[in-house]
Design a protein around this motif. Sequence first.
Motif, PDB file in Angstrom:
ATOM      1  N   LEU A 254     -14.837   6.495   7.590  1.00  0.00           N
ATOM      2  CA  LEU A 254     -13.504   7.094   7.639  1.00  0.00           C
ATOM      3  C   LEU A 254     -13.587   8.619   7.558  1.00  0.00           C
ATOM      4  CD1 LEU A 254     -11.560   4.566   5.394  1.00  0.00           C
ATOM      5  CD2 LEU A 254     -11.073   5.057   7.800  1.00  0.00           C
ATOM      6  N   ARG A 255     -14.530   9.119   6.753  1.00  0.00           N
ATOM      7  CA  ARG A 255     -14.701  10.571   6.695  1.00  0.00           C
ATOM      8  C   ARG A 255     -15.152  11.104   8.058  1.00  0.00           C
ATOM      9  NH1 ARG A 255     -16.956   9.259   1.583  1.00  0.00           N
ATOM     10  NH2 ARG A 255     -19.092   9.539   2.353  1.00  0.00           N
ATOM     11  N   ALA A 256     -15.995  10.335   8.721  1.00  0.00           N
ATOM     12  CA  ALA A 256     -16.426  10.743  10.064  1.00  0.00           C
ATOM     13  C   ALA A 256     -15.250  10.724  11.034  1.00  0.00           C
ATOM     14  CB  ALA A 256     -17.530   9.825  10.563  1.00  0.00           C
ATOM     15  N   ALA A 257     -14.317   9.800  10.840  1.00  0.00           N
ATOM     16  CA  ALA A 257     -13.162   9.694  11.727  1.00  0.00           C
ATOM     17  C   ALA A 257     -12.196  10.866  11.572  1.00  0.00           C
ATOM     18  CB  ALA A 257     -12.422   8.384  11.473  1.00  0.00           C
ATOM     19  N   LEU A 258     -12.350  11.653  10.503  1.00  0.00           N
ATOM     20  CA  LEU A 258     -11.525  12.857  10.376  1.00  0.00           C
ATOM     21  C   LEU A 258     -11.823  13.856  11.490  1.00  0.00           C
ATOM     22  CD1 LEU A 258     -11.670  13.495   6.512  1.00  0.00           C
ATOM     23  CD2 LEU A 258      -9.762  12.543   7.824  1.00  0.00           C
ATOM     24  N   GLY A 259     -12.965  13.699  12.142  1.00  0.00           N
ATOM     25  CA  GLY A 259     -13.317  14.573  13.261  1.00  0.00           C
ATOM     26  C   GLY A 259     -13.012  13.971  14.615  1.00  0.00           C
TER      27      GLY A 259
END
Length: 339
Positions: A254-259
């Motif tokens: 999910l943190r990666a999906a912030l990009g």
Amino acid sequence: MIRALEVASLALAAAAALFVMVLAVRRVQLARAARRTERAEARLRPLALAILDGEEPHEELVRADAAVVAAVLSRYARRLAGEPREHIARFFERSGHLAAERRALHARRAWRRAAAAFALGDMGHPGAVGPLVGALSDPSREVRSAAARSLGALNAVDGVEPLVRALATGSVPRAVAGGALLTIGADAVAPLLELADAEDDRVRASAIELLGLLGDAYDARQFSHRLRDGAAEVRAKTARALGRLGAAQASEDLRAALGDRIPDVRAAAAIALGEIGDRSAVVALWAQARGDRFEPARAAAHSLAAIDASLLHEAVPGALLGDHLAEAADLSAVGLIER
């Protein structure tokens, strides 16, 4: 000319009077029919209750009485489960009502097909599932909607896939198809997990959205990889579902999906991280709240407030927060954003 207008007005007055009279007569007829139905239901209610207990009628019901008993039992079936519902289903099968309504699904008039589809759901008989699945392809939207509602009432696991496809394509109203699937409940999770890998991205998105409502954190492990799906809607729905399920194991993804390149996906990922309470995402959320487009930035700010409101109230002077963070700080201060 005046004479013609007088005649026309008299004719209109006569027609209006006749119309009012017809309505009055019709109202009286309907009131009498309602009273007859009430008396018949009161007389036959003990028989209906006996059927609920598993007793078989000792004598052949006349056609009118059988219809009244069926109407009473249909209302009971909407509120019952277990053996009483099984007894109701057996009555409808043995009395011929089940077969009659199944045949009516092929009637020429759409209203009759819709009425049959609705009635089959209240009968509680598993033998109605197949015909109702077929009715999801009916040309009439009303018939399809009635069939979807009844598949939910029957807890029809075999109807999950066609219901999801109907939901995804819009052939059945979203509220109706979604409501039916939610009524089926946890039994729908297994087929939904299979549909999360369907070829049609609309079906994948719909299935994952429902998994976020019906599944649990363990189920999330089986569809979290959809955060990397080729369809942005699927990625966004996956992020929201993971947040609802509290799938902490998906925090890194999910943190990666912030990009993500799509703003809606970034917003969904930010919301999910706030719901999970991932403190490791604070730095990334702060950057998004300060520099992203409106929706992702606002979502990130609200998620920061949900994770730890003190970050907004104490760590940075208010003037440096920026609009979204300042709004989130104010909302959390009055209890409108809570963890």
